[in-house]
Design an enzyme around this catalytic site. Sequence first.
Site, PDB file in Angstrom:
ATOM      1  CG  HIS A   1      -1.785  -1.183   1.363  1.00 47.95           C
ATOM      2  ND1 HIS A   1      -1.310  -2.444   1.669  1.00 47.95           N
ATOM      3  CD2 HIS A   1      -3.133  -1.314   1.220  1.00 47.95           C
ATOM      4  CE1 HIS A   1      -2.317  -3.288   1.721  1.00 47.95           C
ATOM      5  NE2 HIS A   1      -3.428  -2.638   1.441  1.00 47.95           N
TER       6      HIS A   1
ATOM      7  CG  HIS B   1      -6.131   2.090  -0.165  1.00 49.06           C
ATOM      8  ND1 HIS B   1      -5.949   0.841   0.393  1.00 49.06           N
ATOM      9  CD2 HIS B   1      -6.616   2.857   0.835  1.00 49.06           C
ATOM     10  CE1 HIS B   1      -6.293   0.862   1.669  1.00 49.06           C
ATOM     11  NE2 HIS B   1      -6.712   2.075   1.954  1.00 49.06           N
TER      12      HIS B   1
ATOM     13  CD  GLU C   1     -19.300  -6.396  25.702  1.00 48.64           C
ATOM     14  OE1 GLU C   1     -20.285  -6.663  26.406  1.00 48.64           O
ATOM     15  OE2 GLU C   1     -19.337  -5.596  24.735  1.00 48.64           O
TER      16      GLU C   1
ATOM     17  CG  HIS D   1     -27.544 -13.580  28.419  1.00 48.06           C
ATOM     18  ND1 HIS D   1     -28.314 -12.965  27.475  1.00 48.06           N
ATOM     19  CD2 HIS D   1     -27.096 -12.592  29.247  1.00 48.06           C
ATOM     20  CE1 HIS D   1     -28.364 -11.667  27.714  1.00 48.06           C
ATOM     21  NE2 HIS D   1     -27.617 -11.412  28.778  1.00 48.06           N
TER      22      HIS D   1
END
Length: 685
Positions: A31, A279, A431, A492
């Site tokens: 890149h 890019h 998280e 859960h």
Amino acid sequence: MPLQEQDIDQLCINTIRTLSIDAIQKANSGHPGTPMALAPVAYTLWQRFLRFDPADPIWPGRDRFVLSAGHASMLLYSLLFLAEVKAVDPDYEVVGDPAVSLDDVERFRQLDSRAPGHPEYRWTSGVEATTGPLGQGIATSVGMAIASKWQSARFDHPGFELFDFDVYAIAGDGCLMEGVSGEAASIAGHLKLDNLCWIYDNNHITIDGRTEIAYEDDVAARFMGYGWNVTRIGDANDTGLVARALEEFKGEEGRPTLIVVDSHIGYGSPHKQDTAAVHGEPLGEEEVRETKRAYGWPEDARFLVPDGVKERFAEGVGRRGAELHAEWERALTGFARENSGLAAEIEAMQRRELPEGWDADIPGFEADEKGIATRKASQKVENAIAGRVPWLLAGSADLTDSTSVRLELDGAVDFEPGAFEGRQLHYGIREHEAAAISNGLSLSKLRPLWSTYLTFSDYARPAIRLSSLMELPVIHLFTHDSIGLGEDGPTHQPVEQLASLRAVPGLDVIRPADANEVAEAWRAAIDRRHQPVALVLTRQDVPVLDRSRYASAEGLRRGGYVLADPDGGDPEAILIATGSEVALALAAHEELSAGGVRSRVVSLPCWELFDRQEDAYRDEVLPPSVTARVSIEEASTLGWDRYVGPEGAKIGMHTFGTSAPLKDVQTKFGFTPDRIAEAARGLLA
């Protein structure tokens, strides 16, 4: 401007650009656009501001530079090469070899080159964090900034400022689009981390094209809303503006800083500047020549480093870094004379060592049929260790007491603005960022643990993977580990998470059966320097096994061990379980014994540790001659074939769970002693 007419700083900037162009062109991969655009920004930062000693790139008082836009890796490798950064070995000793040689640059992205496709911590000295997955670098940089604040609060005394380092990170549009950037920026603003500076490469280009096809955020407004100081550089080539913005960051108090840099990706390329074509692919031979012509560079020169360039780096970052490092060492010597105990802590931390007697207070647990949840037992062990390892920090994603990671020590206050000495971190419901911050803390040589429910480990997976890739001794602590959650239901109740965590190379997943296995799990988790651990713990109470009747929990240190054997003769069947299901296996063992079936129970809390044992030990635990084997785990059965063999049976989960009281859920899915015993008898029949 011809080469001979360029001032030395411009010559250095164009050397960074052309080294990057040449390396990528030779590799036919990479890149080039961002190194071409941001060379003036990175050069100004390194030459005039970065507190970094190339002769000792792991000096603890150094500033940290993180290339979050890791695809632009040649920008960093060019800097490491030109600044003549020295290599460091795995024992944290500086060796005389260069971190990145010209040969490494010429072999960019090739086998064994110190210039791999994306920056890799532990492989290339001077790389502060492994980056490439977008957003990870800036997310990790927050942990580094927290570490600076914490170490300063603990160690700095009047006249001895040892840990006031700053953290710089270069980010691109992709980094800021990733969701973790919002988590990271939000908590950094809340914590008022004024030692943190993100440099945003605002070039409006991603792989698919112009960013406006998917992204039109008002980035400045967004970050001001997070509580950041925001400033702008209208032209990445204006090194005066770059310096002014960095000076503003240095003077800012109470807010992290975002510097928005308007740049042209592929700057200087006549046909590819400001396009997606520059890019993610080389310029092409003809475009390389035309771009070098635009720089006033010899068109056919390859990997050219003009006279005076390395000397200029030596006069800038080299000399300044050496002087600042020497001042720091003098301050450390004076500090040690007055604070020998704290100085010893600093030395131990830097080598990832533990204080003598660190495990002296780890409790043992008496046999108890009612028992204790392994998360609760873990908290007792955690606090016993934290009392002797002051740089152990504990955090949670808004579940401090639910995951039982609260430190209950004198002085263990929350880490918050104005209380940077705190050891209890509150990540909020973030998280992913909790895991990334833990990586940053570990990179700064603290010992972090973070926690959430096992099912939500999915939110943090990219950072968990990187902790393993970087070989960081982070403790990822997950509770509420099975369908044992009962009424909370399938959203859960984790099913596939154990298998997916076990699939991560280098990550030891430990699911202890009872409180004493928890103590051993902590011993295994904390006493390591180069490997992360996932501790997987129950919400519900599980019996504390009678170790006078069954084998010692020390067997956990080998990953798996024989917990119970028949009273006489060799076993006919083997029951293999982890975590809370070990108690079920023992109950089934008793039922089988009463019916005249000789069975063995194997506790297998850590597959990875067990698989690293010698063949003789593994065959002793799981004799090849005994093919009637039953595995019991309230999770996906993926992977259990290696232990039960082609003739064995697997009692596990093949669907998601359900919402009901614990016993009803276990009965529905077959996790009962009689079902286990029935499976064993069926194999024998």
